[in-house]
Design an enzyme around this catalytic site. Structure first.
Site, mmCIF file in Angstrom:
data_model
loop_
_atom_site.group_PDB
_atom_site.id
_atom_site.type_symbol
_atom_site.label_atom_id
_atom_site.label_comp_id
_atom_site.label_asym_id
_atom_site.label_seq_id
_atom_site.Cartn_x
_atom_site.Cartn_y
_atom_site.Cartn_z
ATOM 1 C CE LYS A 251 -4.839 -11.594 -5.593
ATOM 2 N NZ LYS A 251 -6.252 -11.799 -5.052
ATOM 3 N NE ARG B 234 -12.653 -8.641 -3.334
ATOM 4 C CZ ARG B 234 -11.701 -9.558 -3.330
ATOM 5 N NH1 ARG B 234 -10.895 -8.983 -2.588
ATOM 6 N NH2 ARG B 234 -11.444 -10.825 -4.198
ATOM 7 C CG HIS C 113 -12.866 -14.370 -3.544
ATOM 8 N ND1 HIS C 113 -11.753 -15.201 -3.867
ATOM 9 C CD2 HIS C 113 -11.953 -13.311 -2.738
ATOM 10 C CE1 HIS C 113 -10.653 -15.160 -3.166
ATOM 11 N NE2 HIS C 113 -10.492 -13.863 -2.378
ATOM 12 N NE ARG D 165 -10.883 -17.057 -8.108
ATOM 13 C CZ ARG D 165 -12.154 -17.208 -7.823
ATOM 14 N NH1 ARG D 165 -12.740 -17.744 -8.635
ATOM 15 N NH2 ARG D 165 -12.488 -17.071 -6.433
ATOM 16 C CE1 TYR E 262 16.107 10.382 11.943
ATOM 17 C CE2 TYR E 262 15.606 8.102 11.130
ATOM 18 C CZ TYR E 262 16.085 9.555 10.965
ATOM 19 O OH TYR E 262 16.557 9.751 9.839
ATOM 20 C CB CYS F 115 16.105 4.696 9.454
ATOM 21 S SG CYS F 115 16.993 4.645 10.799
ATOM 22 C CG MET F 116 12.725 5.944 3.846
ATOM 23 S SD MET F 116 13.179 7.672 2.972
ATOM 24 C CE MET F 116 12.055 8.736 4.030
ATOM 25 C CG ASP F 117 16.521 5.322 2.824
ATOM 26 O OD1 ASP F 117 15.844 4.725 2.133
ATOM 27 O OD2 ASP F 117 16.683 6.193 3.365
HETATM 28 C C1 LIG Z 1 -6.345 -13.115 -4.796
HETATM 29 C C2 LIG Z 1 -7.339 -13.950 -5.182
HETATM 30 C C3 LIG Z 1 -7.267 -15.428 -5.267
HETATM 31 C C4 LIG Z 1 -6.106 -15.992 -4.736
HETATM 32 O O1 LIG Z 1 -6.180 -16.092 -3.366
HETATM 33 P P1 LIG Z 1 -5.186 -17.092 -2.380
HETATM 34 O O2 LIG Z 1 -5.547 -17.061 -1.097
HETATM 35 O O3 LIG Z 1 -3.947 -16.269 -2.636
HETATM 36 O O4 LIG Z 1 -5.100 -18.422 -3.042
HETATM 37 C C5 LIG Z 1 -8.421 -15.882 -5.901
HETATM 38 N N1 LIG Z 1 -9.558 -15.160 -6.281
HETATM 39 C C6 LIG Z 1 -9.548 -13.998 -6.083
HETATM 40 C C7 LIG Z 1 -10.845 -13.368 -6.566
HETATM 41 C C8 LIG Z 1 -8.486 -13.316 -5.598
HETATM 42 O O5 LIG Z 1 -8.887 -12.007 -5.472
#
Ligand SMILES: *Cc1c(COP(=O)(O)O)cnc(C)c1O
Length: 376
Positions: A40, A138, A168, A221, A270, A316-318
């Protein structure tokens, strides 16, 4: 968004480190456990498609992303393995997910009813994972009654294929496992209400997989570990140490674009928050908060040539400025973030400096910075 290919500022990603991190985790899994690579947010800033391809090579069985567009990006890149969207996708896109063979997370019963209408119209079937809120607070089911009703709703429902059920953890990276255990117990309870038979029942993120073995997870995951970063990085508590080496993959490099001497009384940036008290050599780096290099990095030391030099004046920004110990030529290499975990400018040290976690530092690195890939 345009990437700055004519500016010397790049994010370098070592794909050999990515591959090694996944291979090491695969060795650590139980024989029947699968690994889904979490890519992600553009693979935590590392580049989703490139990381996904390496993950496949290293043996990943599928992918997790946060939003539907990220799943579509992988499909468009020719990736055919399972992809699960972890966030809530509006049920109006259930058909789009179905025709692209993308699995969606079910947050509640209402979502299922809405998605069913869309799928019925086009006679489609959608792969789903039932989300459980075991204490993350969540998304997902947290009430018995609604979860039982969802099971009933799904029994012999032709529009859905129940592929998984997952929760999670909020604190799998913590030394204190009190809340972790509470989440395990809640998940076990919800599992006992299940009348369906999903293929994958899963709870492990990186931290749960490498630190906690108290609950079985059909798949892991695996996110932050891919990128070689320790999920336990809360500055307020001692880090847990993973059982195997994690190799950071990302570095952030630039060059000096300007070098000059300023004199006593001259300010920098700045608000002139830095004022020279004597002749001082100042170098300019063409990176700023628009690249995700936030103003809080003022004072942090980046490596210029062989010297660690403090950022002086506001970012700064850049662009930002550094104080150099001696005159260095324009074009001198600047390492803002090193992939050496022991370096004073490692991503962990950078995150500590700006009071956050390395996940955030990596994700903030903007698309204006081109990603360059290599094996080292
Ligand atoms: C982001 C996420 C993960 C991965 O988590 P890590 O700490 O990067 O391993 C696993 N499950 C869910 C639901 C997540 O949102």
């Amino acid at each position: 968004m345009i990437a700055g290919i004519h500016r010397p500022a790049e994010v370098h990603v070592n794909l050999a480190a990515i591959e090694a991190n996944i291979t090491n985790e695969m060795k650590h899994l139980e024989p029947d456990q699968k690994l889904f690579a979490v890519v992600k947010a553009n693979a935590y800033g590392h580049g989703a498609v490139e990381v996904a391809k390496v993950a496949l090579k290293a043996g990943a069985s599928g992918f997790c992303v946060a939003i539907l567009d990220e799943a579509l990006e992988l499909r468009q890149a020719g990736i055919v393995k399972p992809i699960l969207v972890l966030g809530v996708v509006s049920p109006e896109y259930a058909d789009l997910a179905s025709v692209n063979d993308i699995s969606l997370t079910v947050p509640n019963l209402d979502w299922l009813k809405e998605a069913e209408k869309v799928l019925q119209k086009e006679d489609l079937q959608l792969k789903i994972h039932l989300g459980i809120d075991s204490g993350m607070g969540r998304i997902g089911f947290n009430e018995d009654e609604e979860f039982i009703a969802a099971n009933k709703f799904l029994e012999s429902n032709p529009n859905f294929f129940v592929e998984g059920m997952f929760a999670h953890f909020a604190s799998a990276d913590s030394n204190d496992d009190t809340y972790f255990k509470k989440q395990v117990a809640k998940f076990e309870h919800m599992k006992s209400l299940l009348t369906l038979k999903p293929k994958w029942i899963h709870v492990d993120n990186t931290a749960a997989s490498i630190f906690n073995k108290k609950i079985h997870s059909d798949l892991v995951r695996y996110g932050i570990g891919i990128y070689g970063l320790n999920p336990s990085s809360n500055p307020a508590s001692p880090d847990l140490e993973p059982a195997f080496e994690l190799k950071p993959a990302l570095s952030f490099v630039s060059e000096l674009t300007h070098v000059k001497t300023i004199h006593a009384g001259d300010g920098v940036g700045y608000g002139s928050t830095f004022v020279a008290d004597q002749d001082t050599i100042i170098g300019t780096v063409p990176v700023g908060y628009a690249d995700g290099w936030i103003r809080k990095f003022q004072g942090f030391k980046v490596k210029v040539g062989d010297e660690y030099c403090p950022i002086v004046g506001r970012v700064c920004m850049d662009q930002f400025m550094v104080k150099l110990p001696y005159k260095m030529p324009v074009g001198s290499k600047v390492v803002l973030i090193s992939d050496d975990p022991a370096a004073p400018n490692s991503i962990k040290k950078a995150a500590d400096y700006v009071d956050t976690i390395h996940y955030e530092v990596a994700c903030l690195l903007d698309d204006r910075l081109p990603r360059k890939y290599f094996y080292k």
